[in-house]
Structure formats: structure tokens, C-alpha cells
Write a protein that holds these residues in place. Structure first.
Motif, mmCIF file in Angstrom:
data_model
loop_
_atom_site.group_PDB
_atom_site.id
_atom_site.type_symbol
_atom_site.label_atom_id
_atom_site.label_comp_id
_atom_site.label_asym_id
_atom_site.label_seq_id
_atom_site.Cartn_x
_atom_site.Cartn_y
_atom_site.Cartn_z
ATOM 1 N N GLU A 19 0.740 -1.111 0.103
ATOM 2 C CA GLU A 19 -0.211 0.113 0.000
ATOM 3 C C GLU A 19 0.631 1.372 -0.120
ATOM 4 O O GLU A 19 0.447 2.208 -0.488
ATOM 5 N N TYR A 20 2.114 1.127 0.669
ATOM 6 C CA TYR A 20 2.856 2.291 0.640
ATOM 7 C C TYR A 20 3.503 2.581 -0.882
ATOM 8 O O TYR A 20 3.963 3.660 -1.255
ATOM 9 N N GLY A 33 -6.828 2.437 -11.883
ATOM 10 C CA GLY A 33 -6.538 1.066 -11.263
ATOM 11 C C GLY A 33 -5.478 0.410 -12.251
ATOM 12 O O GLY A 33 -4.387 0.166 -11.965
ATOM 13 N N TYR A 54 -7.088 -4.207 -6.186
ATOM 14 C CA TYR A 54 -8.222 -3.537 -5.898
ATOM 15 C C TYR A 54 -8.877 -3.451 -4.502
ATOM 16 O O TYR A 54 -9.410 -2.548 -4.091
ATOM 17 N N PRO A 55 -8.919 -4.457 -3.841
ATOM 18 C CA PRO A 55 -9.322 -4.462 -2.495
ATOM 19 C C PRO A 55 -8.361 -3.676 -1.484
ATOM 20 O O PRO A 55 -9.047 -2.764 -0.745
ATOM 21 N N SER A 58 -9.364 -0.247 -2.255
ATOM 22 C CA SER A 58 -10.870 0.207 -1.817
ATOM 23 C C SER A 58 -10.510 0.351 -0.205
ATOM 24 O O SER A 58 -11.110 1.516 0.274
ATOM 25 N N ARG A 59 -9.639 -0.253 0.275
ATOM 26 C CA ARG A 59 -9.335 -0.017 1.962
ATOM 27 C C ARG A 59 -8.860 1.351 1.999
ATOM 28 O O ARG A 59 -8.946 2.089 3.032
ATOM 29 N N ARG A 61 -9.016 3.904 0.248
ATOM 30 C CA ARG A 61 -10.044 4.902 0.057
ATOM 31 C C ARG A 61 -10.815 5.161 1.379
ATOM 32 O O ARG A 61 -10.982 6.276 1.638
ATOM 33 N N ARG A 62 -11.065 4.034 1.921
ATOM 34 C CA ARG A 62 -11.932 4.103 3.007
ATOM 35 C C ARG A 62 -11.438 4.562 4.329
ATOM 36 O O ARG A 62 -11.896 5.304 5.085
ATOM 37 N N ALA A 63 -9.836 4.371 4.162
ATOM 38 C CA ALA A 63 -9.133 4.891 5.295
ATOM 39 C C ALA A 63 -8.867 6.462 5.154
ATOM 40 O O ALA A 63 -8.083 6.860 5.882
ATOM 41 N N TRP A 65 -6.831 7.614 2.793
ATOM 42 C CA TRP A 65 -5.434 7.599 2.167
ATOM 43 C C TRP A 65 -5.428 8.191 0.782
ATOM 44 O O TRP A 65 -4.447 8.851 0.227
ATOM 45 N N ARG A 80 -11.815 5.263 -12.942
ATOM 46 C CA ARG A 80 -11.816 5.972 -11.595
ATOM 47 C C ARG A 80 -10.315 6.017 -11.497
ATOM 48 O O ARG A 80 -9.545 5.307 -11.573
ATOM 49 N N GLU B 31 -17.904 -2.515 -5.620
ATOM 50 C CA GLU B 31 -16.598 -1.997 -5.797
ATOM 51 C C GLU B 31 -15.776 -2.872 -6.352
ATOM 52 O O GLU B 31 -14.834 -2.278 -7.321
ATOM 53 N N TYR B 92 -13.040 1.431 11.478
ATOM 54 C CA TYR B 92 -13.537 2.381 10.813
ATOM 55 C C TYR B 92 -15.053 2.634 11.371
ATOM 56 O O TYR B 92 -15.894 1.703 11.770
ATOM 57 N N PRO B 224 -14.709 8.692 3.042
ATOM 58 C CA PRO B 224 -14.431 7.598 3.436
ATOM 59 C C PRO B 224 -14.706 7.161 5.152
ATOM 60 O O PRO B 224 -14.545 8.365 5.688
ATOM 61 N N PRO B 225 -15.059 6.128 5.382
ATOM 62 C CA PRO B 225 -15.456 6.204 7.083
ATOM 63 C C PRO B 225 -13.974 6.386 7.698
ATOM 64 O O PRO B 225 -12.915 6.323 7.178
#
Lengths: 123, 306
Positions: A19-20, A33, A54-55, A58-59, A61-63, A65, A80, B31, B92, B224-225
Motif C-alpha cells: 500500500e505504501y 487502477g 483492488y481490495p 478500496s481499503r 480509500r475508506r481509510a 489515504w 476511476r 466496488e 472504521y 471514507p469512514p
């Protein structure tokens, strides 16, 4: 130890750092993507299953970052695009410092550090 | 232009992925599916895939659907292993709109604390990032002072309007030709205009506040949460600092006037658990707690002076 088990620590490590690597690629420009996955693929051994990115995105984005925006493409459906956020940059900065320390320590113990090679760092 | 890659191989792959992704829930499954589908389409567009062999190679590189879903299931539960011993599992929660709700309350209900309550509301409105410039202007301009101003207006208006009857009294003492007359001595405003103005001054700010809160909620849902850092050991968002902040802000003024709530405010801002929005809410509460006694005191003094 089975050869398959020997791969395990690297799989874990890869999962932790990828992720980094994504964040680092996004500091230069926004990417969609497929492009992102291809760039990561250019570095050998970084990604084994491209689909798992991709997951991860998604993570991230939710975090908070990364943020995403939909943009029209010249051909085909909109894409996207991912951009790094300030908190993503923050996370990347923190990781970079820690990673360098970690890498140097491991290299030092394994005897593969700069003193043992030509030491020329590119980039 | 919408174009989808239709190929039995791709269809089969996506079907297997969709099946495997079922436990992720609709949002995340959708997604994930969209991402993978887009990836395949982009590969075809790029010319990388032009025959069955290259398509198989692409799907191979994407990986086994179960493996992809396993990677997706790693997250959100706080079970993600963090690298290099930074060991803080992250969970989250839905982005909150405490700041926006507080702002709306101060602009409407809070306006009974003349000027000050409304001003606090305005400051909160302008510190939110979930409203556009236009919406912030709307909240500020509809209407200055908030609904409570209408009460003042109404009081002044009724206080200055007197109604009486006039007519002629005949020889038997019976009033003849009686006419109702209202005389406004202060603000000379026809009653219907006054009533409309008062009603608008009360209703419109409440309406605006309601609409803006709903908009903020909708926008917050697309965010985002919020990651919540949970220290190992399972501590909640209520550490000592947070509890101290709430106690000092609520009952601190009884123990130490002024100093108590201010100390609570410092605690709130030092909290590593609370978000910025929540800290602003604490600030608003603090200013309220400080202002109420002062207003009450001044009010009492001026009342006794009368």
C-alpha cells in the motif's frame, strides 16, 4: 521447512508494504487502477496477484489515504482515478522513515548492506 | 460510451469472483467487481489482450478469485497486520456530522442566547468543510440573529400597537357607528407584514438549518469512514482525557468557574481520539458554558437596576 513455507514471510511482508508503494506511485501523478497495477508490476516480485490491488485500493480509500474521481477516457467507459490525500502522504512519510531503518537493519544482519555491495543507490 | 468485454472466459471469471465476493456485502462486492471489470476492459483497450492466450494470461495475473476476496476480507475488521511493528489495528466508523448538527442547533435554538448563540453557530458553520460557500452564506444571511430575533421583534411590535374603539354615543348611552381602530406608536408596520416577517424569521432559519444538516449527512456518507485507532488491549474512544474533558465542560464551572470549563477545553483539544469536528463541538459547548453565567449575571444586574 517446506519450500512453500519459506515464501510465507515474503508474502506477509509484501502485503504490508504494497500500500505504501501505491501511495508512492500516486505522489507523482493520479493514476487509474489498471495503470497503477501495471506500474507496480514493473517492479519485479512486488505484486503476485494483480487482482488483490483492488481490495487494497478500496481499503485505502475508506481509510482516507486516497481519493477517487471518475474521468472520461478517450475510448471506453469512464475510469476511476486515484489521488493521494494529505493523510496518505503523512502515512507514506512515516513509513518511508521506518522502512529505511528496517531495511538497513536487515541488510546489516544479513550481510547484504552497502558495505558488501557497490553501495550505489539509484533513484 | 459504455463497452463491456464479452467473452466466455471473462464472464466465467467474473461469475466466480462475484460468487466468492458475496460475503463482502453489496457495497464492497460492487466496488471490487467494478475495479476488476475496469481492469480487464482497460487491458483490452490498451491492446495488451488480443487473443485467447493473452486473455488467459491477464486473468492469470489477476489471480484466483478466492485469493482476491481473501485480500478484501483482510481489511475493515482491524485484523490487518501492520508492518514493521506499528501494531495499531484500525477500525472504521461512519463519518459523523456532530459539528454540522451543533452549528444548526446554535443557529436556531441557540439564538435564544441573543447574538452570542447565533454567532457561535455562524463560526461553526464556516468551519465546516461539508457545506459550500453558497450554503454557508445562506445559513449566515437567513437570518442574522436567528429565530429569537423574531421574538424580540414581535414583542416590540405588540408593545407599540394599541387598538381601541371609537364611535358616537347617542342620547340613551348606546354606542352608534362604532369603529375599531388600531394605532401603532412604535414601528408603523401593517399587522400582516409584521406577522409574515416574524413567521419568516422563525421558520426560514429552521428550514435552512434542516436542509443543510441533511445535505451534510449525505455528503458525509460519501466520505471514507473515519479510521479509529484502537490501542492494543481494546480501549475505547473514551480515555481519561476524554472523560476529564466531558466532566470539566459539564460540571467544571460549579467547581471552578471559568477555569473548569477552560481546562475541559484544553483536555478536549489534547485528545488523540476525538476528531477535529468533535473538538469544535466541545469548544462551542465551552463557550456556551462560559457565556450563560455571564449573560445571566448581566441580566440580573440590569433587572435590579430597573
Amino acid at each position: 521447512m517446506e519450500p512453500g513455507e519459506a515464501q510465507n514471510p515474503l508474502t506477509q511482508l509484501r502485503r504490508g508494504v504494497i500500500e505504501y508503494c501505491v501511495l508512492a506511485l500516486l505522489t507523482a501523478e493520479e493514476l487509474y487502477g489498471f495503470d497503477l497495477v501495471r506500474r507496480l508490476g514493473e517492479s519485479e516480485g512486488l505484486v503476485t496477484s494483480e487482482g488483490t490491488i483492488y481490495p487494497l485500493l478500496s481499503r485505502m480509500r475508506r481509510a482516507g489515504w486516497v481519493t477517487t474521481t471518475w474521468r472520461e477516457s478517450e475510448s471506453g467507459p469512464p475510469r476511476r482515478y486515484y489521488a493521494i490525500t494529505r493523510s496518505g502522504q503523512h502515512a507514506l512519510d512515516g513509513f518511508t522513515t521506518e522502512w529505511q531503518r528496517f531495511r538497513d537493519s536487515v541488510d546489516g544482519v544479513l550481510g547484504t548492506g552497502e558495505g558488501h555491495r557497490d553501495g550505489a543507490h539509484r533513484g | 460510451m459504455e463497452r463491456t468485454v464479452v467473452d466466455p472466459l471473462v464472464e466465467d471469471y467474473l461469475r466466480r469472483l462475484d460468487g466468492a465476493a458475496y460475503p463482502l456485502g453489496d457495497d464492497r462486492r460492487g466496488e471490487l467487481m467494478a475495479g476488476i471489470r475496469e481492469h480487464i476492459e482497460a487491458a483490452v483497450e490498451s491492446g495488451e489482450v488480443d487473443d485467447e492466450a493473452s486473455l488467459r494470461a491477464l486473468l492469470d495475473r489477476l489471480g484466483d478469485p478466492d485469493e482476491i476476496v481473501a485480500a478484501a476480507r483482510d481489511d475493515g475488521s482491524g485484523a490487518t497486520p501492520y508492518p514493521l511493528g506499528t501494531a495499531a489495528p484500525v477500525t472504521y466508523r461512519r463519518a459523523g456530522i456532530g459539528l454540522e448538527i451543533t452549528a444548526a442547533l446554535f443557529l436556531t435554538v441557540g439564538s435564544v442566547l441573543f447574538v452570542i448563540g447565533w454567532l457561535v453557530g455562524v463560526v461553526l458553520v464556516w468551519s465546516s468543510r461539508r457545506w459550500t460557500l453558497g450554503e454557508k452564506l445562506l445559513a449566515t444571511l437567513v437570518f442574522p440573529g436567528g429565530p429569537a430575533v423574531a421574538l424580540v421583534f414581535a414583542t416590540v411590535a405588540t408593545g407599540t400597537t394599541s387598538c381601541g374603539s371609537s364611535g358616537v354615543i347617542d342620547a340613551t348611552g348606546t354606542p352608534v357607528d362604532v369603529q375599531e381602530q388600531c394605532v401603532s406608536t412604535g414601528l408603523v408596520v401593517p399587522t400582516w407584514i409584521g406577522l409574515t416577517l416574524v413567521a419568516a424569521w422563525v421558520i426560514l432559519p429552521i428550514l435552512v438549518a434542516g436542509v443543510l444538516v441533511m445535505r451534510a449527512r449525505r455528503r458525509a456518507d460519501t466520505e471514507p469512514p473515519v479510521p479509529v485507532v484502537t490501542p492494543v488491549g481494546g480501549a475505547t474512544r473514551w480515555g481519561g482525557l476524554e472523560i476529564a474533558a466531558v466532566l470539566l465542560l459539564s460540571v467544571g464551572s460549579f467547581v471552578a468557574p471559568l477555569v473548569g470549563p477552560l481546562a475541559g477545553l484544553v483536555c478536549a483539544w489534547m485528545s488523540p481520539q476525538w476528531t477535529r469536528g468533535e473538538k469544535w463541538v466541545a469548544t462551542a459547548i465551552c463557550s456556551l458554558v462560559l457565556v450563560v453565567p455571564i449573560v445571566a449575571f448581566v441580566g440580573l444586574l440590569s433587572f435590579r437596576a430597573l
